[in-house]
Design a protein around this motif. Structure first.
Motif, PDB file in Angstrom:
ATOM      1  N   ALA A  38       0.848  -1.193   0.000  1.00 39.86           N
ATOM      2  CA  ALA A  38       0.000   0.000   0.000  1.00 39.86           C
ATOM      3  C   ALA A  38       0.881   1.240   0.000  1.00 39.86           C
ATOM      4  CB  ALA A  38      -0.915  -0.002   1.214  1.00 39.86           C
ATOM      5  N   ARG A  39       0.569   2.180  -0.880  1.00 36.19           N
ATOM      6  CA  ARG A  39       1.295   3.444  -0.955  1.00 36.19           C
ATOM      7  C   ARG A  39       0.297   4.582  -0.878  1.00 36.19           C
ATOM      8  NH1 ARG A  39       5.356   2.645  -6.034  1.00 36.19           N
ATOM      9  NH2 ARG A  39       6.297   0.718  -5.345  1.00 36.19           N
ATOM     10  N   ALA A  40       0.707   5.590  -0.187  1.00 38.87           N
ATOM     11  CA  ALA A  40      -0.128   6.787  -0.119  1.00 38.87           C
ATOM     12  C   ALA A  40       0.305   7.730  -1.236  1.00 38.87           C
ATOM     13  CB  ALA A  40       0.011   7.466   1.227  1.00 38.87           C
ATOM     14  N   SER A  41      -0.596   8.099  -2.062  1.00 40.26           N
ATOM     15  CA  SER A  41      -0.291   9.061  -3.116  1.00 40.26           C
ATOM     16  C   SER A  41      -1.540   9.863  -3.429  1.00 40.26           C
ATOM     17  CB  SER A  41       0.207   8.352  -4.374  1.00 40.26           C
ATOM     18  OG  SER A  41      -0.816   7.572  -4.936  1.00 40.26           O
ATOM     19  N   VAL A  42      -1.302  11.001  -4.005  1.00 37.77           N
ATOM     20  CA  VAL A  42      -2.413  11.873  -4.379  1.00 37.77           C
ATOM     21  C   VAL A  42      -2.405  11.980  -5.894  1.00 37.77           C
ATOM     22  CG1 VAL A  42      -3.420  14.155  -4.104  1.00 37.77           C
ATOM     23  CG2 VAL A  42      -2.148  13.137  -2.224  1.00 37.77           C
ATOM     24  N   LEU A  43      -3.211  11.166  -6.524  1.00 38.71           N
ATOM     25  CA  LEU A  43      -3.343  11.185  -7.970  1.00 38.71           C
ATOM     26  C   LEU A  43      -4.818  11.302  -8.325  1.00 38.71           C
ATOM     27  CD1 LEU A  43      -0.941   8.303  -9.055  1.00 38.71           C
ATOM     28  CD2 LEU A  43      -0.566  10.750  -9.305  1.00 38.71           C
ATOM     29  N   PRO A  44      -5.115  11.947  -9.426  1.00 39.52           N
ATOM     30  CA  PRO A  44      -6.508  11.988  -9.867  1.00 39.52           C
ATOM     31  C   PRO A  44      -7.026  10.570 -10.121  1.00 39.52           C
ATOM     32  CG  PRO A  44      -5.159  13.526 -11.131  1.00 39.52           C
ATOM     33  CD  PRO A  44      -4.228  12.689 -10.311  1.00 39.52           C
ATOM     34  N   GLN A  45      -8.302  10.379 -10.002  1.00 45.20           N
ATOM     35  CA  GLN A  45      -8.898   9.052 -10.150  1.00 45.20           C
ATOM     36  C   GLN A  45      -8.751   8.486 -11.554  1.00 45.20           C
ATOM     37  OE1 GLN A  45     -12.942   9.648  -9.061  1.00 45.20           O
ATOM     38  NE2 GLN A  45     -13.473  10.728 -10.923  1.00 45.20           N
ATOM     39  N   ARG A  87      -1.218   1.358 -15.941  1.00 45.92           N
ATOM     40  CA  ARG A  87      -1.287   1.595 -17.390  1.00 45.92           C
ATOM     41  C   ARG A  87      -0.087   2.342 -17.936  1.00 45.92           C
ATOM     42  NH1 ARG A  87      -7.108   2.822 -19.699  1.00 45.92           N
ATOM     43  NH2 ARG A  87      -7.832   0.694 -19.550  1.00 45.92           N
ATOM     44  N   GLY A  88       0.971   2.420 -17.172  1.00 40.85           N
ATOM     45  CA  GLY A  88       2.169   3.067 -17.695  1.00 40.85           C
ATOM     46  C   GLY A  88       2.622   4.226 -16.843  1.00 40.85           C
ATOM     47  N   HIS A  89       3.533   4.983 -17.401  1.00 41.00           N
ATOM     48  CA  HIS A  89       4.162   6.087 -16.695  1.00 41.00           C
ATOM     49  C   HIS A  89       3.119   7.136 -16.298  1.00 41.00           C
ATOM     50  CE1 HIS A  89       7.282   9.083 -15.836  1.00 41.00           C
ATOM     51  NE2 HIS A  89       8.061   8.018 -15.685  1.00 41.00           N
ATOM     52  N   VAL A  90       3.098   7.473 -15.014  1.00 47.08           N
ATOM     53  CA  VAL A  90       2.097   8.413 -14.501  1.00 47.08           C
ATOM     54  C   VAL A  90       2.270   9.798 -15.136  1.00 47.08           C
ATOM     55  CG1 VAL A  90       1.313   9.602 -12.420  1.00 47.08           C
ATOM     56  CG2 VAL A  90       1.784   7.158 -12.351  1.00 47.08           C
ATOM     57  N   THR A  91       3.512  10.231 -15.315  1.00 48.44           N
ATOM     58  CA  THR A  91       3.753  11.546 -15.916  1.00 48.44           C
ATOM     59  C   THR A  91       3.206  11.610 -17.339  1.00 48.44           C
ATOM     60  OG1 THR A  91       5.744  11.765 -14.576  1.00 48.44           O
ATOM     61  CG2 THR A  91       5.534  13.241 -16.445  1.00 48.44           C
ATOM     62  N   ALA A  92       3.359  10.513 -18.075  1.00 46.48           N
ATOM     63  CA  ALA A  92       2.851  10.473 -19.447  1.00 46.48           C
ATOM     64  C   ALA A  92       1.329  10.538 -19.472  1.00 46.48           C
ATOM     65  CB  ALA A  92       3.338   9.208 -20.146  1.00 46.48           C
ATOM     66  N   GLN A  93       0.679  10.112 -18.412  1.00 49.89           N
ATOM     67  CA  GLN A  93      -0.780  10.211 -18.345  1.00 49.89           C
ATOM     68  C   GLN A  93      -1.217  11.602 -17.900  1.00 49.89           C
ATOM     69  OE1 GLN A  93      -2.811   6.935 -16.299  1.00 49.89           O
ATOM     70  NE2 GLN A  93      -0.855   5.835 -16.331  1.00 49.89           N
ATOM     71  N   MET A  94      -0.479  12.196 -16.970  1.00 52.57           N
ATOM     72  CA  MET A  94      -0.905  13.478 -16.407  1.00 52.57           C
ATOM     73  C   MET A  94      -0.544  14.665 -17.296  1.00 52.57           C
ATOM     74  SD  MET A  94      -0.823  13.058 -12.339  1.00 52.57           S
ATOM     75  CE  MET A  94      -1.300  14.714 -12.219  1.00 52.57           C
TER      76      MET A  94
END
Length: 85
Positions: free
Chosen positions: A4-11, A17-24
């Protein structure tokens, strides 16, 4: 099983599905594009309204009066519904 990791990402961002930066990045760019287009639309509307009000001293006085009444109304509302502690 993943830890479990705590993070603040949009839903709508999925780490699986891949690199978070590439999605955001595209989402951030779309937001900024919408903001710029919105500002480009509201700017001329506000300028036109300002010019219309500035052509008549009576209109300017009316705007000032309405603004003053709004401030008084907000003050009364805050005083009447403020915290009781």
């Amino acid at each position: 099983m993943r830890p479990a990791r705590a993070s603040v990402l949009p839903q709508f961002v999925d780490r699986d599905r891949g690199h978070v930066t590439a999605q955001m990045l595209p989402l951030g760019l779309v937001f900024n594009l919408i903001a710029v287009l919105s500002d480009m639309a509201w700017g001329p509307v506000a300028a036109t309204a300002r010019d219309w009000f500035a052509r008549s001293p009576r209109r300017l006085s009316l705007v000032g009066g309405v603004g003053g009444l709004a401030m008084i109304g907000l003050g009364v509302t805050v005083a009447a519904t403020g915290r009781k502690d």
